[in-house]
Write a protein that holds these residues in place. Structure first.
Motif, PDB file in Angstrom:
ATOM      1  N   VAL A  34       0.813  -1.225   0.000  1.00  0.00           N
ATOM      2  CA  VAL A  34       0.000   0.000   0.000  1.00  0.00           C
ATOM      3  C   VAL A  34       0.842   1.267   0.000  1.00  0.00           C
ATOM      4  O   VAL A  34       0.317   2.363  -0.240  1.00  0.00           O
ATOM      5  N   ALA A  35       2.142   1.153   0.257  1.00  0.00           N
ATOM      6  CA  ALA A  35       3.026   2.314   0.227  1.00  0.00           C
ATOM      7  C   ALA A  35       3.609   2.562  -1.161  1.00  0.00           C
ATOM      8  O   ALA A  35       4.391   3.495  -1.350  1.00  0.00           O
ATOM      9  N   ASP A  36       3.223   1.745  -2.125  1.00  0.00           N
ATOM     10  CA  ASP A  36       3.713   1.863  -3.502  1.00  0.00           C
ATOM     11  C   ASP A  36       2.569   2.344  -4.392  1.00  0.00           C
ATOM     12  O   ASP A  36       1.593   1.618  -4.611  1.00  0.00           O
ATOM     13  N   ALA A  37       2.684   3.549  -4.909  1.00  0.00           N
ATOM     14  CA  ALA A  37       1.590   4.172  -5.657  1.00  0.00           C
ATOM     15  C   ALA A  37       1.175   3.352  -6.873  1.00  0.00           C
ATOM     16  O   ALA A  37      -0.026   3.190  -7.145  1.00  0.00           O
ATOM     17  N   GLN A  38       2.129   2.830  -7.604  1.00  0.00           N
ATOM     18  CA  GLN A  38       1.789   2.066  -8.808  1.00  0.00           C
ATOM     19  C   GLN A  38       1.052   0.783  -8.453  1.00  0.00           C
ATOM     20  O   GLN A  38       0.083   0.411  -9.137  1.00  0.00           O
ATOM     21  N   GLN A  39       1.506   0.095  -7.409  1.00  0.00           N
ATOM     22  CA  GLN A  39       0.821  -1.129  -6.992  1.00  0.00           C
ATOM     23  C   GLN A  39      -0.606  -0.831  -6.527  1.00  0.00           C
ATOM     24  O   GLN A  39      -1.531  -1.599  -6.814  1.00  0.00           O
ATOM     25  N   VAL A  40      -0.775   0.264  -5.818  1.00  0.00           N
ATOM     26  CA  VAL A  40      -2.113   0.635  -5.333  1.00  0.00           C
ATOM     27  C   VAL A  40      -3.048   0.933  -6.495  1.00  0.00           C
ATOM     28  O   VAL A  40      -4.190   0.441  -6.551  1.00  0.00           O
ATOM     29  N   GLU A  41      -2.602   1.737  -7.450  1.00  0.00           N
ATOM     30  CA  GLU A  41      -3.436   2.085  -8.605  1.00  0.00           C
ATOM     31  C   GLU A  41      -3.838   0.817  -9.367  1.00  0.00           C
ATOM     32  O   GLU A  41      -4.999   0.675  -9.780  1.00  0.00           O
TER      33      GLU A  41
ATOM     34  N   VAL B 265     -16.272   0.536  -7.175  1.00  0.00           N
ATOM     35  CA  VAL B 265     -15.596   0.534  -5.876  1.00  0.00           C
ATOM     36  C   VAL B 265     -16.432   1.412  -4.951  1.00  0.00           C
ATOM     37  O   VAL B 265     -16.518   2.625  -5.143  1.00  0.00           O
ATOM     38  N   ASP B 266     -17.077   0.793  -3.975  1.00  0.00           N
ATOM     39  CA  ASP B 266     -17.976   1.521  -3.082  1.00  0.00           C
ATOM     40  C   ASP B 266     -17.402   1.755  -1.698  1.00  0.00           C
ATOM     41  O   ASP B 266     -17.738   2.746  -1.041  1.00  0.00           O
ATOM     42  N   ILE B 267     -16.589   0.818  -1.222  1.00  0.00           N
ATOM     43  CA  ILE B 267     -16.132   0.838   0.169  1.00  0.00           C
ATOM     44  C   ILE B 267     -14.623   0.612   0.190  1.00  0.00           C
ATOM     45  O   ILE B 267     -14.108  -0.289  -0.476  1.00  0.00           O
ATOM     46  N   LEU B 268     -13.944   1.419   0.970  1.00  0.00           N
ATOM     47  CA  LEU B 268     -12.509   1.220   1.210  1.00  0.00           C
ATOM     48  C   LEU B 268     -12.263   1.213   2.705  1.00  0.00           C
ATOM     49  O   LEU B 268     -12.644   2.159   3.403  1.00  0.00           O
ATOM     50  N   VAL B 269     -11.639   0.155   3.182  1.00  0.00           N
ATOM     51  CA  VAL B 269     -11.234   0.079   4.580  1.00  0.00           C
ATOM     52  C   VAL B 269      -9.711   0.082   4.623  1.00  0.00           C
ATOM     53  O   VAL B 269      -9.060  -0.893   4.236  1.00  0.00           O
ATOM     54  N   ASN B 270      -9.142   1.199   5.068  1.00  0.00           N
ATOM     55  CA  ASN B 270      -7.690   1.324   5.182  1.00  0.00           C
ATOM     56  C   ASN B 270      -7.251   0.731   6.521  1.00  0.00           C
ATOM     57  O   ASN B 270      -7.289   1.395   7.560  1.00  0.00           O
TER      58      ASN B 270
ATOM     59  N   SER C  17      -6.837   5.785  -0.633  1.00  0.00           N
ATOM     60  CA  SER C  17      -7.987   6.692  -0.679  1.00  0.00           C
ATOM     61  C   SER C  17      -7.980   7.494  -1.970  1.00  0.00           C
ATOM     62  O   SER C  17      -9.029   7.693  -2.598  1.00  0.00           O
ATOM     63  N   ARG C  18      -6.808   7.954  -2.379  1.00  0.00           N
ATOM     64  CA  ARG C  18      -6.712   8.725  -3.622  1.00  0.00           C
ATOM     65  C   ARG C  18      -7.128   7.883  -4.816  1.00  0.00           C
ATOM     66  O   ARG C  18      -7.829   8.370  -5.729  1.00  0.00           O
ATOM     67  N   ALA C  19      -6.712   6.618  -4.818  1.00  0.00           N
ATOM     68  CA  ALA C  19      -7.068   5.738  -5.936  1.00  0.00           C
ATOM     69  C   ALA C  19      -8.554   5.400  -5.941  1.00  0.00           C
ATOM     70  O   ALA C  19      -9.199   5.387  -7.000  1.00  0.00           O
ATOM     71  N   ALA C  20      -9.106   5.116  -4.769  1.00  0.00           N
ATOM     72  CA  ALA C  20     -10.507   4.686  -4.685  1.00  0.00           C
ATOM     73  C   ALA C  20     -11.486   5.832  -4.911  1.00  0.00           C
ATOM     74  O   ALA C  20     -12.567   5.630  -5.485  1.00  0.00           O
ATOM     75  N   GLN C  21     -11.130   7.037  -4.471  1.00  0.00           N
ATOM     76  CA  GLN C  21     -12.097   8.140  -4.554  1.00  0.00           C
ATOM     77  C   GLN C  21     -12.457   8.483  -5.988  1.00  0.00           C
ATOM     78  O   GLN C  21     -13.523   9.033  -6.238  1.00  0.00           O
ATOM     79  N   LYS C  22     -11.578   8.187  -6.945  1.00  0.00           N
ATOM     80  CA  LYS C  22     -11.898   8.478  -8.344  1.00  0.00           C
ATOM     81  C   LYS C  22     -13.165   7.753  -8.773  1.00  0.00           C
ATOM     82  O   LYS C  22     -14.010   8.323  -9.481  1.00  0.00           O
ATOM     83  N   TYR C  23     -13.291   6.517  -8.342  1.00  0.00           N
ATOM     84  CA  TYR C  23     -14.488   5.729  -8.676  1.00  0.00           C
ATOM     85  C   TYR C  23     -15.685   6.206  -7.860  1.00  0.00           C
ATOM     86  O   TYR C  23     -16.808   6.286  -8.369  1.00  0.00           O
TER      87      TYR C  23
ATOM     88  N   LYS D  61     -17.846   4.965   0.723  1.00  0.00           N
ATOM     89  CA  LYS D  61     -17.594   4.875   2.163  1.00  0.00           C
ATOM     90  C   LYS D  61     -16.108   4.573   2.367  1.00  0.00           C
ATOM     91  O   LYS D  61     -15.593   3.586   1.814  1.00  0.00           O
ATOM     92  N   ILE D  62     -15.428   5.401   3.124  1.00  0.00           N
ATOM     93  CA  ILE D  62     -14.037   5.143   3.484  1.00  0.00           C
ATOM     94  C   ILE D  62     -13.959   5.048   5.000  1.00  0.00           C
ATOM     95  O   ILE D  62     -14.464   5.926   5.710  1.00  0.00           O
ATOM     96  N   VAL D  63     -13.339   3.974   5.476  1.00  0.00           N
ATOM     97  CA  VAL D  63     -13.159   3.789   6.917  1.00  0.00           C
ATOM     98  C   VAL D  63     -11.665   3.560   7.177  1.00  0.00           C
ATOM     99  O   VAL D  63     -11.067   2.624   6.635  1.00  0.00           O
ATOM    100  N   ASN D  64     -11.087   4.429   7.982  1.00  0.00           N
ATOM    101  CA  ASN D  64      -9.678   4.324   8.336  1.00  0.00           C
ATOM    102  C   ASN D  64      -9.520   3.694   9.713  1.00  0.00           C
ATOM    103  O   ASN D  64     -10.333   3.936  10.605  1.00  0.00           O
ATOM    104  N   THR D  65      -8.471   2.904   9.884  1.00  0.00           N
ATOM    105  CA  THR D  65      -8.215   2.270  11.168  1.00  0.00           C
ATOM    106  C   THR D  65      -7.185   3.071  11.943  1.00  0.00           C
ATOM    107  O   THR D  65      -6.003   3.073  11.610  1.00  0.00           O
TER     108      THR D  65
END
Length: 252
Positions: free
Chosen positions: A64-71, A84-89, A122-128, A136-140
């Motif tokens: 998750v610390a690698d931008a290309q892998q995340v995208e 993509v509706d939900i992201l749980v970080n 979050s940056r990758a998911a919010q586009k969708y 929905k984004i939930v951070n831990t």
């Protein structure tokens, strides 16, 4: 009809612990789940458990610390599930040490996984989500955000996630995207086992001591956090945003 029918979720650090419990709970609520962990093989048990229960999931190896892998990983979920509706970080690591013993690598590793990872995902998911006008984004976060001996890096990262959460709620709210955080207290996971080992305490004894300090007189289980995340990921929480919910048995 389950609360998350038709939704597609991503849970990071979902190979074990709180992440695995959360992925399974979201799947039971009807979501299709992208199970993220550092390597694809780490995702296997969670994916198999979801599928055995009749759910749909895909395991994806992602730093998750690698931008290309995340995208790439987020795009793969969108391609497979259509949205993509939900992201749980949730991805996280420990590199505990007292300040004078803490290395730059200890600091950078924790910051990169917890804070940078949540930012990139979050940056990758919010586009969708912005395109859909729904998300929905939930951070831990953690009760350690309030400070904890030997965890200057972890405490700073978890406190940072609370400011990150509130800021995203402001920025993304106009697009019908809710952003919240959960802050677990003592939860029985491999990470808390590592903490006990670090200070030289038997893990069972450590749990007993912790339970004695908690008003509910028990320590938490990963499912206790997953239950709250499932609520925040659902439309039952449609007017809840920018909040940090401490899930700690009533401790201060």
């Amino acid at each position: 009809m389950s609360r998350l029918d038709g939704r597609a979720a991503i849970v990071t650090g979902a190979g074990r612990g709180i992440g695995a419990a959360t992925a399974k709970r979201l799947a039971r609520e009807g979501a299709k789940v992208g199970v993220f962990d550092l390597k694809e093989e780490f995702c296997r048990d969670t994916v198999q458990a979801i599928q055995a229960d009749g759910g749909e999931a895909v395991g994806i190896g992602c730093d998750v610390a690698d931008a290309q892998q995340v995208e790439r990983a987020v795009a793969e979920v969108a391609a497979q599930f259509g949205r993509v509706d939900i992201l749980v970080n949730n991805a996280g690591v420990l590199r505990d040490n007292l300040l004078f013993k803490m290395s730059e690598d200890d600091w950078d590793t924790v910051m990169n996984i917890h804070l940078k990872g949540s930012f990139l995902c979050s940056r990758a998911a919010q586009k969708y989500m912005v395109q859909q006008k729904y998300g929905k984004i939930v951070n831990t976060s953690s009760t350690s955000a309030l400070g904890n001996r030997g965890q200057a890096n972890y405490s700073a990262a978890k406190a940072g996630l609370q400011g990150f959460t509130r800021t995203l709620a402001i920025e993304l709210g106009p697009f019908n995207i809710n952003v919240n955080a959960v802050a677990p207290g003592f939860i029985v996971t491999d990470m808390t086992r590592q903490t006990a080992e670090r200070v030289g305490v038997d893990f069972a004894e450590n749990q007993k001591l912790a339970a004695g300090r908690i008003p509910l007189r028990r320590v938490g289980q990963p499912e206790d956090i997953a239950n709250v995340v499932a609520f925040l990921a659902s439309d039952d929480a449609s007017y809840v945003s920018g909040q940090v919910i401490y899930v700690n048995g009533g401790s201060r």
